[in-house]
Design a protein around this motif. Structure first.
Motif, PDB file in Angstrom:
ATOM      1  N   VAL A 111       0.839  -1.206   0.000  1.00  0.00           N
ATOM      2  CA  VAL A 111       0.000   0.000   0.000  1.00  0.00           C
ATOM      3  C   VAL A 111       0.867   1.247   0.000  1.00  0.00           C
ATOM      4  O   VAL A 111       0.626   2.194  -0.753  1.00  0.00           O
ATOM      5  CB  VAL A 111      -0.944   0.000   1.225  1.00  0.00           C
ATOM      6  N   ALA A 115       0.825   3.831  -3.047  1.00  0.00           N
ATOM      7  CA  ALA A 115       0.311   5.175  -2.790  1.00  0.00           C
ATOM      8  C   ALA A 115       1.366   6.219  -3.104  1.00  0.00           C
ATOM      9  O   ALA A 115       1.087   7.245  -3.746  1.00  0.00           O
ATOM     10  CB  ALA A 115      -0.144   5.298  -1.341  1.00  0.00           C
ATOM     11  N   LEU A 136      -6.333   8.929  -8.639  1.00  0.00           N
ATOM     12  CA  LEU A 136      -6.881   9.008  -7.291  1.00  0.00           C
ATOM     13  C   LEU A 136      -7.702   7.762  -6.971  1.00  0.00           C
ATOM     14  O   LEU A 136      -7.537   7.126  -5.911  1.00  0.00           O
ATOM     15  CB  LEU A 136      -7.772  10.240  -7.182  1.00  0.00           C
ATOM     16  N   ILE A 139      -5.507   4.669  -6.445  1.00  0.00           N
ATOM     17  CA  ILE A 139      -4.943   4.555  -5.092  1.00  0.00           C
ATOM     18  C   ILE A 139      -5.999   4.028  -4.132  1.00  0.00           C
ATOM     19  O   ILE A 139      -5.777   3.096  -3.354  1.00  0.00           O
ATOM     20  CB  ILE A 139      -4.452   5.930  -4.582  1.00  0.00           C
ATOM     21  N   LEU A 140      -7.183   4.630  -4.208  1.00  0.00           N
ATOM     22  CA  LEU A 140      -8.261   4.290  -3.295  1.00  0.00           C
ATOM     23  C   LEU A 140      -8.656   2.819  -3.418  1.00  0.00           C
ATOM     24  O   LEU A 140      -8.701   2.076  -2.423  1.00  0.00           O
ATOM     25  CB  LEU A 140      -9.466   5.185  -3.616  1.00  0.00           C
ATOM     26  N   ALA A 143      -5.986   0.270  -2.270  1.00  0.00           N
ATOM     27  CA  ALA A 143      -5.875   0.189  -0.818  1.00  0.00           C
ATOM     28  C   ALA A 143      -7.068  -0.566  -0.235  1.00  0.00           C
ATOM     29  O   ALA A 143      -6.910  -1.469   0.603  1.00  0.00           O
ATOM     30  CB  ALA A 143      -5.783   1.592  -0.214  1.00  0.00           C
ATOM     31  N   LEU A 144      -8.281  -0.202  -0.710  1.00  0.00           N
ATOM     32  CA  LEU A 144      -9.476  -0.837  -0.142  1.00  0.00           C
ATOM     33  C   LEU A 144      -9.496  -2.332  -0.415  1.00  0.00           C
ATOM     34  O   LEU A 144      -9.758  -3.137   0.475  1.00  0.00           O
ATOM     35  CB  LEU A 144     -10.733  -0.184  -0.715  1.00  0.00           C
TER      36      LEU A 144
ATOM     37  N   ALA B  25       4.746  12.538  -1.639  1.00  0.00           N
ATOM     38  CA  ALA B  25       4.351  11.182  -2.031  1.00  0.00           C
ATOM     39  C   ALA B  25       4.606  10.215  -0.872  1.00  0.00           C
ATOM     40  O   ALA B  25       3.763   9.367  -0.553  1.00  0.00           O
ATOM     41  CB  ALA B  25       5.119  10.753  -3.268  1.00  0.00           C
ATOM     42  N   VAL B  28       1.963  10.659   1.877  1.00  0.00           N
ATOM     43  CA  VAL B  28       0.679  10.028   1.568  1.00  0.00           C
ATOM     44  C   VAL B  28       0.775   8.529   1.789  1.00  0.00           C
ATOM     45  O   VAL B  28      -0.118   7.912   2.401  1.00  0.00           O
ATOM     46  CB  VAL B  28       0.254  10.331   0.109  1.00  0.00           C
ATOM     47  N   GLY B  29       1.885   7.940   1.320  1.00  0.00           N
ATOM     48  CA  GLY B  29       2.078   6.508   1.532  1.00  0.00           C
ATOM     49  C   GLY B  29       2.037   6.160   3.009  1.00  0.00           C
ATOM     50  O   GLY B  29       1.370   5.210   3.429  1.00  0.00           O
ATOM     51  N   LEU B  32      -1.488   6.468   4.481  1.00  0.00           N
ATOM     52  CA  LEU B  32      -2.364   5.395   4.021  1.00  0.00           C
ATOM     53  C   LEU B  32      -2.005   4.079   4.703  1.00  0.00           C
ATOM     54  O   LEU B  32      -2.890   3.323   5.137  1.00  0.00           O
ATOM     55  CB  LEU B  32      -2.246   5.264   2.499  1.00  0.00           C
ATOM     56  N   SER B  36      -4.496   1.992   7.196  1.00  0.00           N
ATOM     57  CA  SER B  36      -4.811   0.607   6.831  1.00  0.00           C
ATOM     58  C   SER B  36      -4.646  -0.309   8.037  1.00  0.00           C
ATOM     59  O   SER B  36      -5.302  -1.348   8.135  1.00  0.00           O
ATOM     60  CB  SER B  36      -3.863   0.112   5.730  1.00  0.00           C
ATOM     61  N   TYR B  39      -7.379  -1.970  10.020  1.00  0.00           N
ATOM     62  CA  TYR B  39      -7.928  -3.272   9.650  1.00  0.00           C
ATOM     63  C   TYR B  39      -7.232  -4.399  10.396  1.00  0.00           C
ATOM     64  O   TYR B  39      -7.833  -5.391  10.744  1.00  0.00           O
ATOM     65  CB  TYR B  39      -7.760  -3.508   8.151  1.00  0.00           C
ATOM     66  N   MET B  53     -12.937   1.405   6.352  1.00  0.00           N
ATOM     67  CA  MET B  53     -12.589   1.829   4.994  1.00  0.00           C
ATOM     68  C   MET B  53     -12.817   3.325   4.786  1.00  0.00           C
ATOM     69  O   MET B  53     -12.213   3.944   3.934  1.00  0.00           O
ATOM     70  CB  MET B  53     -13.384   1.043   3.975  1.00  0.00           C
ATOM     71  N   VAL B  56      -9.617   5.070   5.229  1.00  0.00           N
ATOM     72  CA  VAL B  56      -8.768   4.954   4.037  1.00  0.00           C
ATOM     73  C   VAL B  56      -9.217   5.948   2.976  1.00  0.00           C
ATOM     74  O   VAL B  56      -8.421   6.706   2.406  1.00  0.00           O
ATOM     75  CB  VAL B  56      -8.840   3.515   3.476  1.00  0.00           C
ATOM     76  N   VAL B  60      -7.147   9.199   1.257  1.00  0.00           N
ATOM     77  CA  VAL B  60      -6.847   9.302  -0.172  1.00  0.00           C
ATOM     78  C   VAL B  60      -7.380  10.610  -0.733  1.00  0.00           C
ATOM     79  O   VAL B  60      -6.725  11.295  -1.510  1.00  0.00           O
ATOM     80  CB  VAL B  60      -7.455   8.109  -0.938  1.00  0.00           C
TER      81      VAL B  60
END
Lengths: 508, 508
Positions: A111, A115, A136, A139-140, A143-144, B25, B28-29, B32, B36, B39, B53, B56, B60
């Protein structure tokens, strides 16, 4: 209460400005109510369950004002969901091979990498312009899917459901936007360009009266109204982002009414850019209408005839171009007016050479000469615009409509057409206007995308071959080059225009 | 393979252009991967389930390049989710009172009305500028909550979970964007403005050399490099949308480094607009550097001294403004250069009045006079810019740094400061420059938002009170008004500038 009334007023204004906005709001409501019914309709709900919410989400996010924008977003979303879904399942499968302890770490790393990479790619100018939304969603979805897969093992089923609900939402949007009062971005761009031509033409045709007629303090309301009408051109100054967005959307649109699938939208931008350059000059001219009170009218009057003709003929030529755009014909009537305005340019330079301004105060000259220079610029730009419109017409395969005999339309590469100068000036000696140069009708396929538009703008120089020496003081050169003064205020690189080859000379 | 190499090259270029993109970048990684983990972490998953979700999704969609943009989107999303959640529950409750057959119809009507109204509101310019995203999320959340509530009866629980996951996602974004290498939109706007000043100053300081020195065909690479350096100003031409976006984001940002919470970002836009107007003139001037080969150097040389001084002094003044912006001080050094450039303007008009151009070919005059008119414009704009920067400085409470004695800084409303003209010209008669007008230091609180910036630009008219008649031919008026020729190519309404009161006269 006052606040509410204000909001209602604002709403009425926004609605009146473009009534299609009201229709659009209804369309969105319709689409949303429609996909919500997935929840109520038992068989559908049994099939998709909570995944039906993806349809709702898709409608809210994808439904845009024009068909092109909706299609663009819809396709972006569908493709991104598909690709990211596939990759997500792959990542999940790969991670699950590694055992339960390493799996979450591996997934987090996936991920993270995905991302970070995708976010960086969004900075690429070409990606940003057309595929930003797609990345966009990529990425979403990745990840989901990869993460939620950690819990649910029916990951394939999940991906399949999500994809089909997204598709259903997207398709509803596209269908409603195409079949219920569609708003075509391409049509909008076409109309915008034509109306921009109209407003500039209006200014140029009225300029002479405004500049040369003393303002009688008559009906103030009338004057106000005329000024407001005249200053409609200001909307053209800032039309760039609007035109670019429309062209971007138009590229997504299918064939509709008279527009083919690969209509040369790029060429519209080229014509628009030239029009904007012209609008910058007009803005400058406009400031002189207001502020030039200190130049005595009798000084202005000396140059009245050529200046009036230069602006009014340029205006007429733009009016013709607007008409030919609206009718989608390739008419050459505008070229006659272009030639007329150029011959007025020539009269002007003869007049200037005759020393008519010798007794004018140099300080008054500054303002007068700037006006002259701006009008020369506008005349030259008008010719470029006319050429660019012809390119557009041939690239877009407009119907040909021959009216003018001044320009041969055959595929000849060079033509020299002598025209008697029909100036009404008192000189007995008639000049012969010869148009030399490459009159290439651009019917060749390579230009169908209109990419060469700005580059191929001809650099126009009016060369005056003056044989009779009216005044003795200019013995040194009988060949005076009225180099068009490039008051380039626009966004186009002035040196680009300079460097383009193809000098077309009008030897008078 | 070639394609891949090209992409890598493009990536390196994008990264080099602004290395913070790479950092972004990674951020953001990181965000995310962090959300995550909801979960994986059992207690959290037990609590939120699939609702995790939403965290998440929020990350994004909300995580933007600058802190301001992220905060703006985050707050929009949080508030919209809260309000729409509340309304959605209300709608659901209302519908459920009506019995099982009417309920779905009523809900569909609610969704339709809500979506249509909200979509229409998105067309309001003020909403579009700042709250577009919020309204979008409002439509989405309302539809999801009211509709999904039809199936699940634990709707309150759902709304609560959704809200808290959205909050968690949003808060992670905001925290990471603020504490890991933050990118402040306000700081960016500040630097952008200062660098715009720098590029314009560079051009103006170099203009004299470029215009008056014959191009020796020396080292082509050297010339190329100088030209490229000179044409950096072109970036200023299109800076409008960038500046507006940054100012919009900056408004969301909290106090950071030297910027207070209510920093006058609007005033930055006003200064930027004036700078852009100046850049349009510079663009026009630039085209004359290239194309004016047909004006003989000896004609140009006649006006060299004042033209050189006008441009270089304007340039120096801009340089000073850039420095004072960077240091965040309110320095008046730039005003000295403004006055110098105005006195050069005066020398120019004396020169023109002396009939120095009497033997110049009128056609050459067109181009030369346009250059003159553009430079006069730039000098006048420089004064307006300087005033606007002072307004900015006082609104933003920059430290005061008094250096110049030419302008009284006390709260006096009118000041007349006689300055000896320090022109090095050969005339024995010295002129006295008197600055009359309202030198109001704008320390009053009302201007702290900088709203009055453009309106309060003073209209500068240089009035030459000429007593000695150098030439007999101008008997009719010894009072010549060098009305500054407003070649207004910019986006600002020329008549606005005209109508602003406060005529500051420099009587020489």
């Amino acid at each position: 209460m006052e606040k509410v009334r204000e909001i209602v007023r604002e709403g009425r204004r926004v609605g009146n400005e473009d009534p299609r906005r009201v229709v659009h709001a209804f369309k969105v409501g319709l689409a949303l109510a429609f996909v919500s019914s997935f929840y109520y309709y038992q068989p559908l709900y049994d099939n998709f369950g909570v995944n039906a919410m993806w349809a709702v989400m898709t409608v809210v996010v994808v439904f845009e004002f024009s068909v092109g924008a909706t299609l663009g977003k819809g396709i972006n979303r569908a493709v991104a969901t598909l690709v990211a879904g596939g990759l997500g399942i792959g990542a999940h499968h790969l991670a699950s091979l590694s055992g339960p302890t390493v799996e979450p770490i591996l997934l987090a790393i996936f991920v993270f990498i995905q991302a970070a990479l995708s976010t960086f790619v969004r900075f690429f100018p070409r990606v940003k312009a057309r595929y930003d939304y797609g990345v966009l969603i990529f990425i979403l979805t990745f990840a989901l899917i990869s993460v939620s897969g950690f819990r649910e093992d029916e990951i394939l089923d999940l991906a399949h459901k999500r994809l089909s609900t997204v598709m259903m939402g997207g398709v509803s949007c596209v269908l409603i936007s195409i079949f219920v009062c569609p708003v075509w971005a391409g049509q909008d761009l076409h109309s915008l360009l034509a109306s921009n031509f109209d407003t500039l033409a209006h200014f140029l045709q009225e300029f002479g009266d405004e500049y040369f007629e003393a303002t009688e303090d008559g009906d103030i309301k009338e004057v106000e109204k005329r000024r407001r009408n005249l200053e409609r051109y200001k909307s053209v100054l800032n039309s760039k982002s609007n035109e670019e967005a429309l062209a971007n959307f138009a590229k997504w649109e299918p064939r509709h009414s008279v527009f083919r699938f690969r209509h040369p939208w790029k060429q519209y931008l080229a014509v628009g850019a030239l029009l904007r350059q012209c609008a910058y000059r007009i803005d400058a001219l406009n400031s002189y209408i207001n502020s030039d009170m200190q130049i005595p009218m009798d000084v202005k009057k000396k140059l009245e005839e050529p200046l009036r003709r230069m602006s009014s003929e340029s205006g007429k030529s733009m009016k013709e171009m607007s008409i030919s755009l609206k009718k989608m014909t390739n008419s050459y009537t505008s070229d006659i007016h272009v030639v007329n305005s150029q011959s007025a340019c020539k009269t002007l330079s003869t007049l200037l050479k005759s020393g008519i301004l010798n007794d004018v105060e140099p300080l008054q000259m500054i303002s007068l000469m700037t006006t002259v220079s701006l009008l020369i610029d506008i005349v030259n730009l008008t010719e470029k615009i006319s050429e660019s419109v012809h390119e557009l017409a041939s690239a877009a395969k407009f119907k040909n409509k021959m009216k003018s005999s001044s320009k041969s339309d055959a595929g000849s590469t060079t033509s020299a057409v002598p025209i008697k100068s029909y100036e009404g000036d008192s000189d007995d000696h008639h000049h012969v206007v010869t148009i030399l140069g490459d009159v290439v009708t651009s019917n060749n396929e390579g230009q169908s995308h209109g990419e060469s538009s700005v580059d191929s703008c001809h650099h126009v120089a009016i060369e005056i071959n003056d044989d009779d020496s009216i005044h003795d003081k200019h013995e040194e050169d009988s060949n005076i080059h009225v180099q068009t003064s490039r008051v380039s205020c626009g966004h186009t690189n002035a040196s680009d225009l300079l460097n383009s080859g193809d000098i077309k000379k009008i030897i008078i």
